[in-house]
Design a protein around this motif. Sequence first.
Motif, PDB file in Angstrom:
ATOM      1  N   GLY A  28      -5.454  -2.698  22.389  1.00  0.00           N
ATOM      2  CA  GLY A  28      -5.663  -2.725  23.663  1.00  0.00           C
ATOM      3  C   GLY A  28      -4.661  -3.635  24.389  1.00  0.00           C
ATOM      4  O   GLY A  28      -3.971  -4.608  24.054  1.00  0.00           O
ATOM      5  N   ARG A  29      -4.141  -3.036  25.422  1.00  0.00           N
ATOM      6  CA  ARG A  29      -3.067  -3.621  26.158  1.00  0.00           C
ATOM      7  C   ARG A  29      -3.571  -4.756  27.240  1.00  0.00           C
ATOM      8  O   ARG A  29      -4.687  -4.648  28.001  1.00  0.00           O
ATOM      9  N   LEU A  30      -3.191  -5.961  26.940  1.00  0.00           N
ATOM     10  CA  LEU A  30      -3.457  -7.225  27.671  1.00  0.00           C
ATOM     11  C   LEU A  30      -2.798  -7.485  28.705  1.00  0.00           C
ATOM     12  O   LEU A  30      -2.092  -6.545  29.068  1.00  0.00           O
ATOM     13  N   THR A  31      -2.639  -8.596  29.327  1.00  0.00           N
ATOM     14  CA  THR A  31      -2.026  -8.978  30.326  1.00  0.00           C
ATOM     15  C   THR A  31      -0.190  -8.919  29.881  1.00  0.00           C
ATOM     16  O   THR A  31      -0.171  -9.166  28.610  1.00  0.00           O
ATOM     17  N   PRO A  32       0.517  -8.458  30.695  1.00  0.00           N
ATOM     18  CA  PRO A  32       1.886  -8.456  30.265  1.00  0.00           C
ATOM     19  C   PRO A  32       2.345  -9.505  29.584  1.00  0.00           C
ATOM     20  O   PRO A  32       3.157  -9.679  28.790  1.00  0.00           O
ATOM     21  N   GLU A  33       1.969 -10.806  29.839  1.00  0.00           N
ATOM     22  CA  GLU A  33       2.326 -12.242  29.527  1.00  0.00           C
ATOM     23  C   GLU A  33       1.744 -12.222  27.964  1.00  0.00           C
ATOM     24  O   GLU A  33       2.667 -12.693  27.037  1.00  0.00           O
ATOM     25  N   VAL A  34       0.779 -11.526  27.511  1.00  0.00           N
ATOM     26  CA  VAL A  34       0.087 -11.830  26.343  1.00  0.00           C
ATOM     27  C   VAL A  34       0.701 -10.645  25.587  1.00  0.00           C
ATOM     28  O   VAL A  34       1.207 -10.968  24.490  1.00  0.00           O
ATOM     29  N   GLY A  35       0.443  -9.415  25.818  1.00  0.00           N
ATOM     30  CA  GLY A  35       0.803  -8.243  25.084  1.00  0.00           C
ATOM     31  C   GLY A  35      -0.220  -7.320  24.453  1.00  0.00           C
ATOM     32  O   GLY A  35      -1.017  -6.748  25.270  1.00  0.00           O
TER      33      GLY A  35
END
Length: 62
Positions: free
Chosen positions: A21-28
């Motif tokens: 799953g795509r998390l927030t851009p900061e997490v990945g």
Amino acid sequence: MQWRKSSFSGGADDQHCVELGRLTPEVGIGVRDSKDPDGGHLALTVGEFAALLTRIKRTTSP
């Protein structure tokens, strides 16, 4: 978040199934066991995920 099951899941040996799953851009990227979707997930940066894929490919190649 929308999870995507691995294309290798669902075969004869369905013991090792993962979803991404795509998390927030900061997490990945989030990685979880598709048989236990409520069991939590592993959060990886894009770089960590790329390194994981490289290592998996290296250890599973003939």
